[in-house]
Design a protein around this motif. Structure first.
Motif, PDB file in Angstrom:
ATOM      1  N   PRO A  36     -21.342   6.894  49.305  1.00 40.69           N
ATOM      2  CA  PRO A  36     -20.010   7.391  48.948  1.00 40.69           C
ATOM      3  C   PRO A  36     -19.885   8.897  49.179  1.00 40.69           C
ATOM      4  O   PRO A  36     -20.863   9.648  49.065  1.00 40.69           O
ATOM      5  CB  PRO A  36     -19.924   7.071  47.448  1.00 40.69           C
ATOM      6  N   GLU A  37     -18.672   9.309  49.511  1.00 37.82           N
ATOM      7  CA  GLU A  37     -18.383  10.734  49.702  1.00 37.82           C
ATOM      8  C   GLU A  37     -17.048  11.063  49.046  1.00 37.82           C
ATOM      9  O   GLU A  37     -16.117  10.260  49.082  1.00 37.82           O
ATOM     10  CB  GLU A  37     -18.337  11.072  51.194  1.00 37.82           C
ATOM     11  N   LEU A  38     -16.954  12.247  48.456  1.00 39.63           N
ATOM     12  CA  LEU A  38     -15.755  12.652  47.741  1.00 39.63           C
ATOM     13  C   LEU A  38     -14.676  13.145  48.703  1.00 39.63           C
ATOM     14  O   LEU A  38     -14.915  13.373  49.887  1.00 39.63           O
ATOM     15  CB  LEU A  38     -16.102  13.736  46.723  1.00 39.63           C
ATOM     16  N   GLY A  39     -13.469  13.316  48.161  1.00 39.92           N
ATOM     17  CA  GLY A  39     -12.322  13.715  48.954  1.00 39.92           C
ATOM     18  C   GLY A  39     -12.534  15.002  49.728  1.00 39.92           C
ATOM     19  O   GLY A  39     -13.010  16.000  49.176  1.00 39.92           O
ATOM     20  N   PHE A  40     -12.191  14.978  51.004  1.00 37.65           N
ATOM     21  CA  PHE A  40     -12.353  16.082  51.951  1.00 37.65           C
ATOM     22  C   PHE A  40     -13.819  16.413  52.222  1.00 37.65           C
ATOM     23  O   PHE A  40     -14.117  17.443  52.829  1.00 37.65           O
ATOM     24  CB  PHE A  40     -11.594  17.335  51.497  1.00 37.65           C
TER      25      PHE A  40
END
Length: 394
Positions: A36-40
């Motif tokens: 998973p990766e966070l926004g932007f």
């Protein structure tokens, strides 16, 4: 426009191919889930999406809205261009351990975006093989930062809707069992505004009250007083939700922090109520903090208008889902969740579909134990594919 038999044959072949792809799509979903990766910050996710779209021969643009990806599939130039969106980002919440592909860190796909990504890549795979038969074109949009309510606006600024005639998205819904789909004409999700606030006082020793203004105490009072916006200032029957999702200040039991950071949101149905709430949140932070000798600063970080479905698109897609028996159609009341897909559907006719992935007793979206019935990956792909084939033929 293809003949009715030709359109039916294309739909049947696309559906057959998606069923064949299901194991691959589930593996893809699990890979996204484990990374998973966070926004932007969705660099790995965006790179994988761009690679797969490029392998399909689509015209690919990266860095759209900072970390977004767009892939154009060109069909008949005389037909409409339909944008279909999936989200790249995860949440800053630690996932409960359990599954073999659970995320190991402070971010996790606890909303279903991983399933949306896999499903939409499946749709792109199938339709790319039949581009010459498409009566219109499809813009595959992989949006960053939906959880921040900021990615759609960033993509709009980079022209993602240029030449687009309508927009489509699907979201798995934990409250609905697999095999159901929610298609509502008109409003389906509330508008929302997100904020980040800082309450500043004076740092000091916890055993010496009176020598500093207590930012923790002020933050606690502010959090409580904010609920008066709903309980005492909002007319009965008017929808308004005000919440604080994060409070952080200091790291020691015996030291008062100088600053306390709070993250929160307001959700509304009437834009006038939303504007009033935004104004009053700022006044409450400033007034309550000031009364306790502190200072407060509020920054508004994300926005989504009310998401309303086009009745024409809803009717068209409902008809093909019923005709092909893809799912049981249900109607649910407007929800107090929000989605910045509304930024697209405010500008072109839009359709937001809810695909069942859980049911009674299922962990809610954003809960550390949220997961999906993985049959919903194929279910979402089938519904999106059939909806696109209908919309490019409208």
């Amino acid at each position: 426009m293809p003949s009715a038999p030709a359109a039916a044959a294309l739909a049947a072949e696309a559906d057959r191919r998606l069923v064949e792809l299901e194991p691959q799509l589930v593996r893809l979903r699990r890979d996204f889930h484990a990374h998973p990766e966070l926004g932007f910050e969705e660099h790995r996710t965006a790179a994988e999406v761009a690679r797969l779209l490029g392998d399909l021969g689509l015209s690919v643009r990266t860095g759209v809205g900072r970390t977004g990806v767009v892939g154009d599939l060109e069909g008949a130039p005389s037909g409409p261009r339909i944008l279909v969106r999936a989200e790249l980002d995860a949440l800053p919440v630690r996932e409960a351990p359990g599954s073999e592909f659970a995320a190991d860190g402070s971010a996790a796909h606890l909303c279903g975006h991983d399933a949306h990504l896999a499903a939409l890549l499946g749709v792109a795979t199938v339709l790319a093989a039949h581009r010459d038969a498409l009566p219109g074109s499809v813009r595959f949009c992989f949006q960053p930062a939906e959880e921040l309510l900021a990615g759609a606006a960033a993509m709009l600024a980079d022209g993602v809707l240029d030449g687009v005639d309508a927009a489509l998205t699907a979201h798995v819904l934990a409250a609905l069992p697999y095999g159901t789909v929610a298609i509502n004409p008109g409003p389906v999700l509330s508008g929302a505004d997100f904020f980040r606030a800082t309450v500043s006082g004076g740092a000091g020793h916890a055993g010496t009250p009176g020598q500093y203004a207590d930012a923790v105490l002020a933050s606690a009072h502010i959090t409580a007083v904010l609920q008066a916006l709903v309980a005492r200032e909002t007319p009965a029957g008017e929808l308004l939700v005000v919440g604080i999702g994060s409070v952080h200040g200091g790291d020691a039991a015996n030291a008062a922090p100088e600053d306390v950071a709070l993250l929160g949101n307001v959700r509304w149905e009437d834009p006038a109520a939303g504007a009033r709430a935004v104004r009053r949140v700022g006044e409450i932070f400033s007034g309550v903090a000031g009364a306790l000798g502190c200072r407060a600063r509020v920054e508004w970080t994300g926005h989504a208008p009310v998401l309303a479905n086009s009745p024409r698109l809803a009717s068209a897609v409902r008809a093909v889902i019923e005709q092909d028996a893809l799912a049981e159609i249900v109607e649910i009341p407007p929800q107090t969740a929000s989605d910045d897909f509304a930024e697209f559907s405010q500008r072109v006719p839009g359709l937001f579909l809810g695909v069942g992935c859980g049911g009674p007793g299922h962990a809610a979206h954003h809960h550390p134990r949220f997961d999906i019935d993985e049959r919903a990956v194929l279910g979402t792909a089938r519904i999106l594919c059939r909806a696109l084939l209908r919309l490019v033929d409208l």
